[in-house]
Structures are given as C-alpha cells and as structure tokens.
Design an enzyme around this catalytic site. Structure first.
Site, PDB file in Angstrom:
ATOM      1  N   CYS A 110       0.780  -1.089   0.113  1.00 28.20           N
ATOM      2  CA  CYS A 110      -0.080   0.065  -0.091  1.00 28.20           C
ATOM      3  C   CYS A 110       1.031   1.305   0.031  1.00 28.20           C
ATOM      4  O   CYS A 110       2.155   1.152  -0.297  1.00 28.20           O
ATOM      5  CB  CYS A 110      -0.987  -0.031   1.238  1.00 28.20           C
ATOM      6  SG  CYS A 110      -0.119  -0.093   2.755  1.00 28.20           S
TER       7      CYS A 110
ATOM      8  N   ARG B 238      -3.302  -0.626   5.504  1.00 31.12           N
ATOM      9  CA  ARG B 238      -3.739  -1.608   4.683  1.00 31.12           C
ATOM     10  C   ARG B 238      -2.743  -3.043   4.480  1.00 31.12           C
ATOM     11  O   ARG B 238      -3.460  -4.036   4.819  1.00 31.12           O
ATOM     12  CB  ARG B 238      -4.290  -1.050   3.471  1.00 31.12           C
ATOM     13  CG  ARG B 238      -5.333  -0.114   3.287  1.00 31.12           C
ATOM     14  CD  ARG B 238      -5.371   0.471   2.207  1.00 31.12           C
ATOM     15  NE  ARG B 238      -4.328   1.576   2.071  1.00 31.12           N
ATOM     16  CZ  ARG B 238      -4.249   2.260   0.915  1.00 31.12           C
ATOM     17  NH1 ARG B 238      -5.184   2.225  -0.123  1.00 31.12           N
ATOM     18  NH2 ARG B 238      -3.317   2.936   0.685  1.00 31.12           N
ATOM     19  N   SER B 239      -1.624  -2.484   4.082  1.00 37.25           N
ATOM     20  CA  SER B 239      -0.737  -3.732   3.645  1.00 37.25           C
ATOM     21  C   SER B 239      -0.229  -4.657   4.939  1.00 37.25           C
ATOM     22  O   SER B 239      -0.489  -5.717   4.776  1.00 37.25           O
ATOM     23  CB  SER B 239       0.354  -3.623   2.833  1.00 37.25           C
ATOM     24  OG  SER B 239       1.258  -2.771   3.330  1.00 37.25           O
TER      25      SER B 239
ATOM     26  N   ASP C 199      -8.068   4.030   1.154  1.00 38.21           N
ATOM     27  CA  ASP C 199      -7.231   4.356   2.008  1.00 38.21           C
ATOM     28  C   ASP C 199      -7.911   4.991   3.441  1.00 38.21           C
ATOM     29  O   ASP C 199      -8.479   6.086   3.163  1.00 38.21           O
ATOM     30  CB  ASP C 199      -6.363   5.681   1.384  1.00 38.21           C
ATOM     31  CG  ASP C 199      -5.319   6.222   2.426  1.00 38.21           C
ATOM     32  OD1 ASP C 199      -5.074   5.816   3.403  1.00 38.21           O
ATOM     33  OD2 ASP C 199      -4.442   7.041   1.925  1.00 38.21           O
TER      34      ASP C 199
ATOM     35  N   ASN D 110       2.344   1.404   4.338  1.00 39.26           N
ATOM     36  CA  ASN D 110       2.806   0.301   4.929  1.00 39.26           C
ATOM     37  C   ASN D 110       2.649   0.215   6.422  1.00 39.26           C
ATOM     38  O   ASN D 110       3.212  -0.276   7.329  1.00 39.26           O
ATOM     39  CB  ASN D 110       4.216  -0.256   4.524  1.00 39.26           C
ATOM     40  CG  ASN D 110       4.601  -1.642   5.099  1.00 39.26           C
ATOM     41  OD1 ASN D 110       5.741  -2.089   5.242  1.00 39.26           O
ATOM     42  ND2 ASN D 110       3.756  -2.721   5.309  1.00 39.26           N
TER      43      ASN D 110
HETATM   44  P1  4NP Z   1      -1.643   2.842   4.126  1.00 37.50           P
HETATM   45  O1  4NP Z   1      -2.354   4.161   4.613  1.00 37.50           O
HETATM   46  O2  4NP Z   1      -1.209   3.141   2.637  1.00 37.50           O
HETATM   47  O3  4NP Z   1      -2.917   1.976   4.165  1.00 37.50           O
HETATM   48  O4  4NP Z   1      -0.433   2.319   5.092  1.00 37.50           O
HETATM   49  C1  4NP Z   1      -1.660   5.161   4.527  1.00 37.50           C
HETATM   50  C2  4NP Z   1      -0.669   5.626   5.670  1.00 37.50           C
HETATM   51  C3  4NP Z   1       0.078   6.711   5.672  1.00 37.50           C
HETATM   52  C4  4NP Z   1      -0.063   7.613   4.666  1.00 37.50           C
HETATM   53  C5  4NP Z   1      -1.400   7.479   3.711  1.00 37.50           C
HETATM   54  C6  4NP Z   1      -1.869   6.272   3.973  1.00 37.50           C
HETATM   55  N1  4NP Z   1       0.331   9.075   4.651  1.00 37.50           N
HETATM   56  O5  4NP Z   1      -0.136   9.909   3.886  1.00 37.50           O
HETATM   57  O6  4NP Z   1       1.189   9.388   5.498  1.00 37.50           O
END
Ligand code: 4NP
Length: 159
Positions: free
Chosen positions: A8, A14-15, A129, A11
């Site tokens: 994702c 979701r992942s 997300d 990390n």
């Molecule tokens: P993930 O979620 O891709 O599911 O781990 C996110 C985590 C952090 C951010 C965006 C999505 N960020 O913009 O920091």
C-alpha cells in the site's frame, strides 16, 4: 514455497492488515506460503502499524504490533511470486517501478481485490485509504481486507 507481498502507500494500515490475515491463515492451516508487506512511499519506514489499525486487527484476534514499515525494493519483484496492490494508484506505481528497475517482472503486480471482485462483482477493486478518515473507515477496511485475503488464500489452495 510461494511468496506473496502486500503493498500500500504507507505500509502502516492496509498492507500490514493484509499480511496479518494471510499470516494467520498460513499458521492456522499450515500452508506452504510466505507473506510480507511493503510501501510504495518512504513516509513511514521503520514505524509500527497505525494504532487504529492495530486495534481493529486485535479485535479480530490478530496482533500486528511487531511489523515495521519498509519500502518496496527492486529485489522484491524478483523474490516474490505475487505483488498485490491495495489500490489502483499503488498498482500503477508498482508497475512503473517494475518496468524501470525490474523489467520482465511487471506481470507479478496485481490488484489485491481482483480475485474477490472476480467472484462477486458487487465487491470493489480497491481498498480505500483509511488514513485520513475515522475509526469506522478502519473497520470497513479490515472487513474488506479479510474477505479479499480469504478469496486469495482459497485461490492459492486451488492452483
Ligand atoms: P496505508 O495508509 O497506505 O494503508 O498504510 C496510509 C498511511 C500513511 C499515509 C497515507 C496512507 N500518509 O500519507 O502518511
């Protein structure tokens, strides 16, 4: 032994959840599979999964607190058999990365929910997300990831 990488953006949401479900199926059913997860971005390298995601997963009996954020490398495309992207943005970034750094391995990149969606067209193709949303977003996200992981595990068992 088949190796599966969940990917994702960060990390940390979701992942790691997808990895957690896969690992619990592997452990419970003694499956000859390996799973790991990684990010397309470098935003959260070395960090624990988001507390909200840890909590949602713990409520389902799965501890993901030991996981740490890392970024996808070109070796990942060589070493893993399947690279599953949580959404289209991750999917396109991964394809572009493979084309640039690991040509010949682009075919390993797939959408995580493709199998679930193929079985039931009411299911989405992307895991939204949850990072900037509320706790109910995490619950929906985890429910969807669990269904997606089950569909993939079943398919792996049949292949
Ligand atoms: P993930 O979620 O891709 O599911 O781990 C996110 C985590 C952090 C951010 C965006 C999505 N960020 O913009 O920091």
């Amino acid at each position: 032994m088949k190796k599966i990488l969940m990917v994702c953006l960060g990390n940390i949401c979701r992942s790691p959840a997808a990895e957690g479900f896969f690992q619990s199926f592997i452990d419970n059913e003694n499956l000859a599979l390996q799973v790991d997860s990684a990010a397309t971005s470098n935003y959260h390298i070395g960090e624990q999964p988001d507390k909200r995601m840890q909590k949602s997963m713990r409520a389902r009996g799965i501890d993901i607190s030991h996981l740490r954020g890392r970024q996808v490398t070109k070796e990942d495309f060589e070493q893993f058999d399947f690279v599953y992207a949580m959404d289209r943005s991750n999917f396109h970034n991964l394809k572009a990365l493979a084309e640039r750094d690991a040509p010949g391995y682009e075919h390993k990149v797939e959408l995580f929910l493709q199998t679930l969606h193929s079985q039931n067209s009411d299911e989405p193709l992307e895991v939204p997300d949850p990072y900037f949303g509320g706790p109910e977003g995490f619950e929906r996200c985890v429910d969807l990831i669990e269904r997606g992981a089950k569909a993939l595990i079943k398919q792996q068992g049949e292949s």
